[in-house]
Design a protein around this motif. Structure first.
Motif, PDB file in Angstrom:
ATOM      1  N   ASN A  75      69.523  39.284  35.396  1.00  0.00           N
ATOM      2  CA  ASN A  75      69.426  39.007  33.962  1.00  0.00           C
ATOM      3  C   ASN A  75      70.558  39.672  33.191  1.00  0.00           C
ATOM      4  N   ASP A  76      70.799  40.956  33.480  1.00  0.00           N
ATOM      5  CA  ASP A  76      71.836  41.690  32.757  1.00  0.00           C
ATOM      6  C   ASP A  76      73.225  41.134  33.054  1.00  0.00           C
ATOM      7  N   ALA A  77      73.482  40.823  34.320  1.00  0.00           N
ATOM      8  CA  ALA A  77      74.799  40.300  34.701  1.00  0.00           C
ATOM      9  C   ALA A  77      75.043  38.916  34.103  1.00  0.00           C
ATOM     10  N   MET A  78      74.022  38.082  34.092  1.00  0.00           N
ATOM     11  CA  MET A  78      74.161  36.753  33.507  1.00  0.00           C
ATOM     12  C   MET A  78      74.393  36.826  32.002  1.00  0.00           C
ATOM     13  N   ALA A  79      73.704  37.756  31.348  1.00  0.00           N
ATOM     14  CA  ALA A  79      73.916  37.915  29.903  1.00  0.00           C
ATOM     15  C   ALA A  79      75.357  38.319  29.617  1.00  0.00           C
ATOM     16  N   ARG A  80      75.905  39.200  30.451  1.00  0.00           N
ATOM     17  CA  ARG A  80      77.310  39.600  30.258  1.00  0.00           C
ATOM     18  C   ARG A  80      78.256  38.441  30.545  1.00  0.00           C
ATOM     19  N   LEU A  81      77.924  37.615  31.547  1.00  0.00           N
ATOM     20  CA  LEU A  81      78.760  36.458  31.861  1.00  0.00           C
ATOM     21  C   LEU A  81      78.789  35.474  30.696  1.00  0.00           C
ATOM     22  N   VAL A  82      77.638  35.262  30.091  1.00  0.00           N
ATOM     23  CA  VAL A  82      77.521  34.283  29.011  1.00  0.00           C
ATOM     24  C   VAL A  82      78.094  34.824  27.692  1.00  0.00           C
ATOM     25  N   LEU A  83      77.709  36.043  27.342  1.00  0.00           N
ATOM     26  CA  LEU A  83      78.087  36.594  26.041  1.00  0.00           C
ATOM     27  C   LEU A  83      79.397  37.364  26.065  1.00  0.00           C
ATOM     28  N   GLY A  84      79.816  37.796  27.247  1.00  0.00           N
ATOM     29  CA  GLY A  84      81.042  38.560  27.371  1.00  0.00           C
ATOM     30  C   GLY A  84      80.776  40.038  27.554  1.00  0.00           C
ATOM     31  N   GLU A  85      81.554  40.664  28.416  1.00  0.00           N
ATOM     32  CA  GLU A  85      81.420  42.106  28.650  1.00  0.00           C
ATOM     33  C   GLU A  85      81.628  42.860  27.335  1.00  0.00           C
ATOM     34  N   GLY A  86      80.735  43.792  27.078  1.00  0.00           N
ATOM     35  CA  GLY A  86      80.884  44.631  25.897  1.00  0.00           C
ATOM     36  C   GLY A  86      80.454  44.005  24.590  1.00  0.00           C
ATOM     37  N   ASN A  87      79.886  42.796  24.635  1.00  0.00           N
ATOM     38  CA  ASN A  87      79.429  42.159  23.398  1.00  0.00           C
ATOM     39  C   ASN A  87      78.347  43.027  22.753  1.00  0.00           C
ATOM     40  N   ALA A  88      78.520  43.336  21.477  1.00  0.00           N
ATOM     41  CA  ALA A  88      77.572  44.211  20.775  1.00  0.00           C
ATOM     42  C   ALA A  88      76.166  43.632  20.728  1.00  0.00           C
ATOM     43  N   ARG A  89      76.035  42.339  20.894  1.00  0.00           N
ATOM     44  CA  ARG A  89      74.726  41.706  20.778  1.00  0.00           C
ATOM     45  C   ARG A  89      73.908  41.791  22.065  1.00  0.00           C
ATOM     46  N   LEU A  90      74.516  42.288  23.138  1.00  0.00           N
ATOM     47  CA  LEU A  90      73.774  42.424  24.389  1.00  0.00           C
ATOM     48  C   LEU A  90      72.554  43.314  24.235  1.00  0.00           C
ATOM     49  N   ILE A  91      72.654  44.353  23.393  1.00  0.00           N
ATOM     50  CA  ILE A  91      71.523  45.285  23.218  1.00  0.00           C
ATOM     51  C   ILE A  91      70.444  44.680  22.323  1.00  0.00           C
ATOM     52  N   GLU A  92      70.710  43.523  21.740  1.00  0.00           N
ATOM     53  CA  GLU A  92      69.727  42.830  20.891  1.00  0.00           C
ATOM     54  C   GLU A  92      69.168  41.589  21.582  1.00  0.00           C
ATOM     55  N   THR A  93      69.415  41.468  22.882  1.00  0.00           N
ATOM     56  CA  THR A  93      69.100  40.231  23.600  1.00  0.00           C
ATOM     57  C   THR A  93      67.933  40.414  24.551  1.00  0.00           C
ATOM     58  N   ALA A  94      66.886  39.611  24.367  1.00  0.00           N
ATOM     59  CA  ALA A  94      65.776  39.547  25.312  1.00  0.00           C
ATOM     60  C   ALA A  94      66.193  38.647  26.466  1.00  0.00           C
ATOM     61  N   ASN A 261      68.294  42.024  14.928  1.00  0.00           N
ATOM     62  CA  ASN A 261      68.770  43.404  14.907  1.00  0.00           C
ATOM     63  C   ASN A 261      68.193  44.246  16.041  1.00  0.00           C
ATOM     64  N   GLY A 262      67.536  43.619  16.962  1.00  0.00           N
ATOM     65  CA  GLY A 262      66.972  44.338  18.087  1.00  0.00           C
ATOM     66  C   GLY A 262      65.549  44.807  17.890  1.00  0.00           C
ATOM     67  N   ARG A 263      65.089  44.840  16.630  1.00  0.00           N
ATOM     68  CA  ARG A 263      63.730  45.349  16.380  1.00  0.00           C
ATOM     69  C   ARG A 263      62.669  44.420  16.961  1.00  0.00           C
ATOM     70  N   ASP A 264      62.966  43.139  17.010  1.00  0.00           N
ATOM     71  CA  ASP A 264      61.995  42.168  17.514  1.00  0.00           C
ATOM     72  C   ASP A 264      62.116  41.944  19.022  1.00  0.00           C
ATOM     73  N   MET A 265      63.066  42.605  19.674  1.00  0.00           N
ATOM     74  CA  MET A 265      63.353  42.285  21.062  1.00  0.00           C
ATOM     75  C   MET A 265      62.157  42.547  21.972  1.00  0.00           C
ATOM     76  N   ALA A 266      61.473  43.668  21.785  1.00  0.00           N
ATOM     77  CA  ALA A 266      60.318  43.973  22.638  1.00  0.00           C
ATOM     78  C   ALA A 266      59.224  42.927  22.466  1.00  0.00           C
ATOM     79  N   ARG A 267      59.005  42.499  21.215  1.00  0.00           N
ATOM     80  CA  ARG A 267      57.981  41.484  20.959  1.00  0.00           C
ATOM     81  C   ARG A 267      58.353  40.154  21.609  1.00  0.00           C
ATOM     82  N   VAL A 268      59.626  39.803  21.534  1.00  0.00           N
ATOM     83  CA  VAL A 268      60.088  38.556  22.164  1.00  0.00           C
ATOM     84  C   VAL A 268      59.946  38.648  23.679  1.00  0.00           C
ATOM     85  N   ASN A 269      60.343  39.775  24.261  1.00  0.00           N
ATOM     86  CA  ASN A 269      60.188  39.951  25.707  1.00  0.00           C
ATOM     87  C   ASN A 269      58.734  39.797  26.129  1.00  0.00           C
TER      88      ASN A 269
END
Length: 391
Positions: A75-94, A261-269
């Motif tokens: 999951n983490d590697a695919m998110a980086r592949l799609v969004l790009g390494e170091g994308n700030a939005r990775l920490i806001e992504t379920a 903003n990441g606050r909803d990420m746990a609820r989405v997960n």
């Protein structure tokens, strides 16, 4: 019990595939299903996949249950592949591993229906044959917007005009690259215009990234998606390894939800895990483990993928050259400017039937052909046949 069970419509693609398999003619050509084939007509297993499977066999990891979210390394590697390494939005992504890209689409459709059952999903017309049924079965209304050519690229004005009817909370379903079935490409300016529209109107982009790497390269193919991720607070993404790793039957996919903003990420997960728990509980491990291993060191895989992509581009240009040399209708030269596996030609259902009956060439009734399923040795025959049926 089943006497009143309604008859289900036949799947056109698989019906044509079964007809192809039953056809005894040795010269038959299958341009129906979206799979890559080499010059021998075989869908090869990438060397990177074989090496990953060998490494996994040597590790002999336990077959015990994994997490509901699946393989978290995948999951983490695919998110980086799609969004790009170091994308700030990775920490806001379920993130959720899914049963292929199709499973990701359905999971995201179920999530939308849970949050906003009145939301409409706006899908390209023409579009991938399974998009409408997936979201309709999730209980959502599907609306069309035009995906037509303007000089070989998508007519963005037509897209924006049709999306005027979309309201805040509606979902705009976009193909990340290599549009299926048309092959018509979106320019950078087009992506900007759609991103601005979604951000301004409160529309939710849902990007189906099934062909990353098959168009212009892994990074360029993700540029539009990443631009949308910069502009829009909430973004849904369905991703797949079927094409770019050749893991078709392994069904390795992922669903991502970029939260404001990441606050909803746990609820989405939690919501995503709840939806999968009552469906298939958790996804299969093997395909995701292969992909995760490949993504740890991508050098060899990227080189293999580039060779596949270059070959498909060569097939596309070769077919266009032969069509123009034979005096085909000028609009068929747009095959050259298309990207990815597919092109939709201006053929009537009668003409596609003519192709099948007289020339043993199988494509859909809409005129979609799988360029990636061709061999160089078949291009002359296909060009001759296309010119013949269009005359």
């Amino acid at each position: 019990m089943f006497a009143t069970l309604p008859q289900q419509p036949k799947d056109q693609l698989f019906e044509l595939t079964m007809a192809f398999r039953a056809d005894p003619r040795p010269e038959k050509i299958d341009l129906v299903l979206g799979v890559y084939r080499d010059e021998m007509g075989v869908t090869p297993v990438m060397k990177a996949v074989t090496r990953a499977e060998t490494a996994l066999l040597e590790e002999s990891a336990s077959k015990a249950y994994r997490a509901l979210a699946g393989n978290t390394g995948f999951n983490d590697a695919m998110a980086r592949l799609v969004l790009g390494e170091g994308n700030a939005r990775l920490i806001e992504t379920a993130k959720m591993q899914t049963v292929g890209g199709t499973g990701a689409l359905r999971l995201l459709g179920d999530l939308v229906a849970m949050v906003n059952p009145s939301a409409r999903v706006w899908s390209t017309d023409p579009g991938y044959v399974n998009h409408r049924p997936i979201f309709a079965h999730a209980g959502l209304k599907v609306m069309p917007y035009r995906w037509t050519s303007n000089g070989g690229f998508v007519d963005v004005d037509a897209v924006l005009d049709d999306l005027r009817g979309a309201v805040a909370g509606d979902v705009v379903l976009l193909h990340g690259c290599c549009h299926n079935p048309t092959g018509i490409h979106m320019t950078a300016e087009g992506w900007t215009a759609i991103a601005d529209l979604c951000a301004k109107r409160g529309l939710i982009p849902l990007i189906d990234s099934a062909y990353q790497g098959f168009g212009e390269g892994l990074e360029k193919d993700a540029a539009g998606l990443r631009h949308i991720a910069e502009k829009c607070e909430t973004v849904l993404v369905a991703s797949s390894c079927s094409k770019n790793m050749g893991l078709y039957c392994e069904r390795a996919g992922a669903a991502f939800v970029l939260t404001p903003n990441g606050r909803d990420m746990a609820r989405v997960n939690d919501a995503l895990e709840g939806l999968t728990r009552v469906n298939y509980s958790m996804p299969a491990e093997h395909g995701a483990a292969i992909a995760a291993h490949i993504l740890q060191d991508q050098t060899a895989w990227r080189a293999e993928l580039a060779a596949v992509r270059d070959r498909v581009i060569g097939l596309r240009n070769g077919l266009a050259d032969r069509l123009m040399a034979r005096g085909a209708p000028t609009d068929m030269d747009e095959v050259r400017s298309h990207t990815g596996m597919f092109s939709t030609l201006a053929l009537s259902p009668a003409q596609t039937e003519h192709l099948r009956q007289e020339f043993a060439i199988y494509c859909t009734a809409s005129g979609r052909i799988n360029i990636a399923g061709l061999r160089m040795s078949q291009l002359d025959h296909v060009a001759d046949a296309l010119v013949s049926v269009t005359r």
